[in-house]
Structures are given as structure tokens and as C-alpha cells.
Design a protein around this motif. Sequence first.
Motif, PDB file in Angstrom:
ATOM      1  N   ILE A 297       0.860  -1.189   0.000  1.00 57.88           N
ATOM      2  CA  ILE A 297       0.000   0.000   0.000  1.00 57.88           C
ATOM      3  C   ILE A 297       0.893   1.235   0.000  1.00 57.88           C
ATOM      4  N   VAL A 298       0.940   1.942  -1.120  1.00 54.92           N
ATOM      5  CA  VAL A 298       1.798   3.125  -1.229  1.00 54.92           C
ATOM      6  C   VAL A 298       1.009   4.428  -1.111  1.00 54.92           C
ATOM      7  N   ASP A 299      -0.290   4.378  -1.330  1.00 56.58           N
ATOM      8  CA  ASP A 299      -1.139   5.569  -1.220  1.00 56.58           C
ATOM      9  C   ASP A 299      -1.356   5.885   0.260  1.00 56.58           C
ATOM     10  N   PRO A 300      -0.869   7.035   0.744  1.00 55.37           N
ATOM     11  CA  PRO A 300      -0.994   7.352   2.170  1.00 55.37           C
ATOM     12  C   PRO A 300      -2.443   7.494   2.638  1.00 55.37           C
ATOM     13  N   GLU A 301      -3.359   7.703   1.679  1.00 58.07           N
ATOM     14  CA  GLU A 301      -4.770   7.855   2.032  1.00 58.07           C
ATOM     15  C   GLU A 301      -5.489   6.507   2.097  1.00 58.07           C
ATOM     16  N   LYS A 302      -4.834   5.472   1.637  1.00 60.61           N
ATOM     17  CA  LYS A 302      -5.466   4.152   1.593  1.00 60.61           C
ATOM     18  C   LYS A 302      -5.170   3.407   2.885  1.00 60.61           C
ATOM     19  N   THR A 303      -6.207   2.923   3.545  1.00 61.52           N
ATOM     20  CA  THR A 303      -6.024   2.245   4.822  1.00 61.52           C
ATOM     21  C   THR A 303      -6.339   0.755   4.762  1.00 61.52           C
ATOM     22  N   TRP A 304      -6.893   0.281   3.629  1.00 64.07           N
ATOM     23  CA  TRP A 304      -7.216  -1.133   3.502  1.00 64.07           C
ATOM     24  C   TRP A 304      -6.480  -1.735   2.309  1.00 64.07           C
TER      25      TRP A 304
END
Length: 325
Positions: A297-304
Motif C-alpha cells: 500500500i503506497v497511497d498514504p490515504e489508503k487504509t485497507w
Amino acid sequence: MNDKPLLSPDLAELRDGDQFEGFYVVKESNFQTAVNGKSYIRMTLSDATASLQANIWDANRDLYNLCPTGSVVKILGVAESYKGKPQARINRFRPAHESEVDFDQFLPKCKGDVEAMRREVLELAGSIVDTDYRALADAFFGDKKLLDKYCRAPAARDLHHAFLGGLLEHSLNIARMADAFAASGRVNRDLLLLGALLHDVGKTEELTAKFAIDYSDRGKLLGHLYIGAEMAAERAAEIPNFPRQKLNLVQHLILSHHGKYEYGSPVLPKIPEAFALHHLDNLDAKVETSNKLLDAIVDPEKTWSDFSRALDTQLFKMNGRERNG
């Protein structure tokens, strides 16, 4: 799109529109026919960082024969996306010459200190008190050629610890946990520790790691559980008067450590040490797979995370403070 191609970029770093040029492993290659009737080659490229689907359009069988699975090719291509997933269009390619490439540059590697882990494995093997189990451990880890293979081998082709040094790291993780668990006094420490160190030793023969991690012919035909049990029998045969019952127990740990028939074990755990080994093995594999999924997961806004078939769930990515306590 960049004007000049990026030279030998990591596949994991490519972004939509990037032109790139470099050497990559053909992890898989298939000759296919598009809906318009034209032939094309669909392949999976890989390096030490990632795998990427790539297409060669308007291809023919002669081109296909130049890029078989397991080969290395030099390509000029463009990174694209299709239905939100990264891929590449290959404009030019040629087979690589072995003198142009270093085999290991295409393979993911253990992030830990391999030499330090090697020393720790030898220390744990040397701590086995039972003279028979200690002799069997010495028969394995006193063989430098086999120990070198043990320390280089991956633990899997695609899932947990699928990198050079993966077998060493995975086995050491389990041996550490086995040693700690044995302090409860409810299991035979020497047997469990030896089983932890040897449970996947068959992977030194099951897997190959040249340009890509794959299965050997022997590995496909027999599997690492059988190969490991056979290796234990061969090494025990070199030790004068090695007790048959103790060999049975070591082989039982190797053959039963997947825990269930549907997971590939030809026998189910039938002694406490076998149950302990199965759960410790599963624990380390699941934690490694979880961390690998979260690291993707590289997107800092992605939590799942994406859904994982191996774990049968999605994972929640905690922030740094939460994950580190």
C-alpha cells in the motif's frame, strides 16, 4: 511521457507513460489471439522489485520463440494502465546474452543480515542436547555445500518469504519461536527445534532460483515435504546406529507440518511437537504475508489492502505509531 527512455528502472517504480529500457526476466509467456484475429504475446516481466504484465502486439510464432518463460530479454517499452492495473507495451526486444546480466540482480533478496542468521542457525543447531538429534543436525548443517543452499534458497515461489535467503529467515523465525515455546516444558525441545530447522529443508531441492524463482522438475513431481523426509532418512543412514524411532519422529514433523490433508500434508500431526510446529510455521507465514500485503500500500490515504486469497481477508493498515506500539 518522458522523451528519453528510463534506463533499467525498477518495475515497481514505473508510472503510466514512462518509456523504459532494460533487462528483465520473462516470468511467463503466452501466444494468444486478440478479438480482431491478430496474434500477440502476453508475458509477465519481473525483476527484484515487482512483476508486470506486458504485451507485444502483432506478433508471430518466431517472435514468441525468442522469449520463452524463464529467459531474460532486453526490452524497449512503455508503461501503461488497463482497467486501473499497470502493464506495459513492448515495442522492441531481444534475448539477453548471459554475459550481459548477473543472475541474482533479478531476484528479490532477504533484507536481513544473512551471515548473522546463518551463525544463529548454527548456534541453535549446536544447542541440541540429545546426542542422536544433535548428530542428525550436524549431518545437515555441517555440510557446507548444503548449508550454502539452505542460506540462499527461497521459501516459496510466490507467497511468503519468496526471496533469496527466505528459507533461512523463515526457518530461523520458527526455530526462535520453538525455542521460546519449549521453555514451557510441555514439548521435547530438541525434537521441536530440529523439526523447526529442517521442516522446509526439501525446498533446497524443490525450488530453483536462476533468473526467477520456480519449481524444479523434482520439486513438481515430489514436493518439498517428501524430499525433506527423504533427505532426513539419507542423512540418518550415514550415522551409525541412528534410532529408527527418532528418525520416524523427525520425518513425521516434516511430513505433517502443513497440518491438514488439503494443505498438502500426507499425514496429520500426531504428537505435541508436530502440532506446535504446524502452528508456528503457519504463524510465521501469515505474518510475513500480512506485512508484504501492507507494504504494497503506497497511497498514504489508503487504509485497507486489496483482498488476499491467501489470508481470505483484507488488512487494515495502521499508522506508524499504532503498528510500532
